[in-house]
Design an enzyme around this catalytic site. Structure first.
Site, PDB file in Angstrom:
ATOM      1  CG  HIS A  85      37.612  34.132-121.267  1.00 13.31           C
ATOM      2  ND1 HIS A  85      38.960  34.331-121.425  1.00 13.31           N
ATOM      3  CD2 HIS A  85      37.474  32.995-120.550  1.00 13.31           C
ATOM      4  CE1 HIS A  85      39.625  33.359-120.814  1.00 13.31           C
ATOM      5  NE2 HIS A  85      38.750  32.533-120.292  1.00 13.31           N
TER       6      HIS A  85
ATOM      7  CB  SER B 136      44.414  29.283-125.395  1.00 17.43           C
ATOM      8  OG  SER B 136      45.089  28.928-124.200  1.00 17.43           O
TER       9      SER B 136
ATOM     10  CG  ASP C  73      39.244  24.098-121.810  1.00 15.89           C
ATOM     11  OD1 ASP C  73      40.388  23.691-122.055  1.00 15.89           O
ATOM     12  OD2 ASP C  73      38.987  25.283-121.559  1.00 15.89           O
TER      13      ASP C  73
ATOM     14  CD  GLN D  52      41.581  24.481-112.906  1.00 16.16           C
ATOM     15  OE1 GLN D  52      40.568  24.776-112.286  1.00 16.16           O
ATOM     16  NE2 GLN D  52      41.643  24.604-114.229  1.00 16.16           N
TER      17      GLN D  52
ATOM     18  NE  ARG E 142      48.302  26.785-119.450  1.00 16.13           N
ATOM     19  CZ  ARG E 142      47.257  26.245-118.799  1.00 16.13           C
ATOM     20  NH1 ARG E 142      46.126  26.001-119.452  1.00 16.13           N
ATOM     21  NH2 ARG E 142      47.312  25.975-117.503  1.00 16.13           N
TER      22      ARG E 142
ATOM     23  N   GLY F 152      40.508  34.104-115.447  1.00 11.56           N
ATOM     24  CA  GLY F 152      41.019  35.418-115.828  1.00 11.56           C
ATOM     25  C   GLY F 152      41.821  35.351-117.113  1.00 11.56           C
TER      26      GLY F 152
HETATM   27  O1  PAF Z   1      38.298  26.560-117.918  1.00  9.54           O
HETATM   28  C1  PAF Z   1      38.764  27.199-116.950  1.00  9.54           C
HETATM   29  O2  PAF Z   1      39.179  28.370-117.071  1.00  9.54           O
HETATM   30  C2  PAF Z   1      38.843  26.532-115.587  1.00  9.54           C
HETATM   31  O3  PAF Z   1      39.146  25.168-115.703  1.00  9.54           O
HETATM   32  C3  PAF Z   1      37.560  26.734-114.748  1.00  9.54           C
HETATM   33  C4  PAF Z   1      36.342  26.081-115.389  1.00  9.54           C
HETATM   34  C5  PAF Z   1      37.306  28.223-114.575  1.00  9.54           C
HETATM   35  C6  PAF Z   1      37.749  26.111-113.364  1.00  9.54           C
HETATM   36  O4  PAF Z   1      38.817  26.681-112.689  1.00  9.54           O
END
Ligand code: PAF
Length: 290
Positions: A44, A192, A157, A68, A194, A38
């Site tokens: 995205h 990002s 990433d 994670q 963040r 999200g």
């Molecule tokens: O890159 C991300 O946003 C997360 O690491 C992912 C791939 C959705 C897994 O939670």
């Protein structure tokens, strides 16, 4: 929410459970998945557009995966705004948003996980122990639930997508992994979720990460050591700036294994950096050819 919902504007179908997801995808053509946590931004959108080009049905998953995050990380304050995310998905013509609750994804303690191995212990994995096991576990669960033909991940990433590619090969998972180039603002800052934590001063300091990577790219004539030194010189200066850039790691690695590139390394490599600017930890990377 138990029923799938469609916004009045005719946006994506929003589903919250595996059953709703199956019903939503039943009989649909080639499915492209964009896994996200999200806080959707321009980066995205690039992933969604790529999925749209390659698949008939685009599914975006929105799930902040607790597995994670380390104990002292930003799980609690990670930005969450599902209506805004659904709005972005509507603008991008996404068909289905899968937004499960934590209890849906993890109804009991997750005892069996996907071990990211040695490759998952380097760089991001060294700084964030267990992070990639959490990522690979949730990605595997999402693949099982959505059963996509392809899945799109951002190259920002870099270690994550390299590990997902490796997992798909090592575990014979029937899904094509597509990488989307990093989206950058005009000043070079990589998009990002963040970035919303950065005020103007922190943002200025954060720009050093992409500047250091550019300096590395321009120094390829000096080989692996030349690239590292050029990037490090920029980061050393940034460590003295206000607010300072606190370097976590700067590494030049083999793109397939993320093992440190030797001084004699020739061919493709990834120059990767992670640093803290104020309370925000940022990562960035660039491909270099030596
Ligand atoms: O890159 C991300 O946003 C997360 O690491 C992912 C791939 C959705 C897994 O939670």
């Amino acid at each position: 929410m138990t029923d799938p919902t469609t916004p009045a504007t005719g946006g994506p179908l929003v589903v919250r459970t595996p059953d709703e997801l199956r019903r939503a995808l039943d009989g649909r053509g080639r499915v492209g998945l964009v896994p996200t946590m999200g806080a959707l931004h321009g980066g995205h959108r690039t992933l969604m557009r790529l999925a749209r080009e390659k698949a008939e049905t685009v599914v975006v998953s929105v799930f902040v995966n607790p597995l994670q995050f380390g104990p002292n990380e930003d799980l609690d304050r990670y930005p969450r705004d599902l209506p805004a995310d659904v709005g972005v998905c509507a603008e991008e013509g996404v068909d289905v948003v899968f937004a499960p609750e934590v209890e849906t994804m993890y109804p009991a303690e997750q005892m069996v996980t996907v071990d990211a191995g040695a490759m998952g212990e380097r760089l991001e994995g060294a700084s964030r122990p267990g992070h990639f096991t959490g990522v690979l576990t949730v990605v595997t669960k999402l693949f099982q639930l959505v059963r996509p033909d392809l899945a799109v991940f951002g190259e920002k990433d870099a270690q994550q997508i390299a590990l997902v590619r490796r997992m798909v090969v090592d575990l014979n998972l029937p899904v094509e992994i597509v990488g989307a180039p990093t989206l950058r603002d005009a000043d070079g800052l990589a998009s990002s979720s963040r970035n919303v934590y950065l005020d103007a001063e922190h943002r200025d300091s954060a720009l050093t990460l992409s500047r250091a990577l550019r300096a590395g790219v321009e120094a390829t004539a000096g080989g692996a050591e030349g690239v590292r030194e050029a990037a490090r010189a920029v980061l050393d200066e940034a460590a003295k700036a206000t607010p300072p850039v606190e370097l976590d790691y700067l590494a030049l690695v083999d793109p397939a294994t993320f093992a440190e590139a030797s001084p004699e390394h020739r061919g493709d490599a990834v120059l990767a950096v992670a640093a803290r600017v104020g309370p925000t930890r940022l990562i960035d990377n660039v491909s270099v050819t030596l």
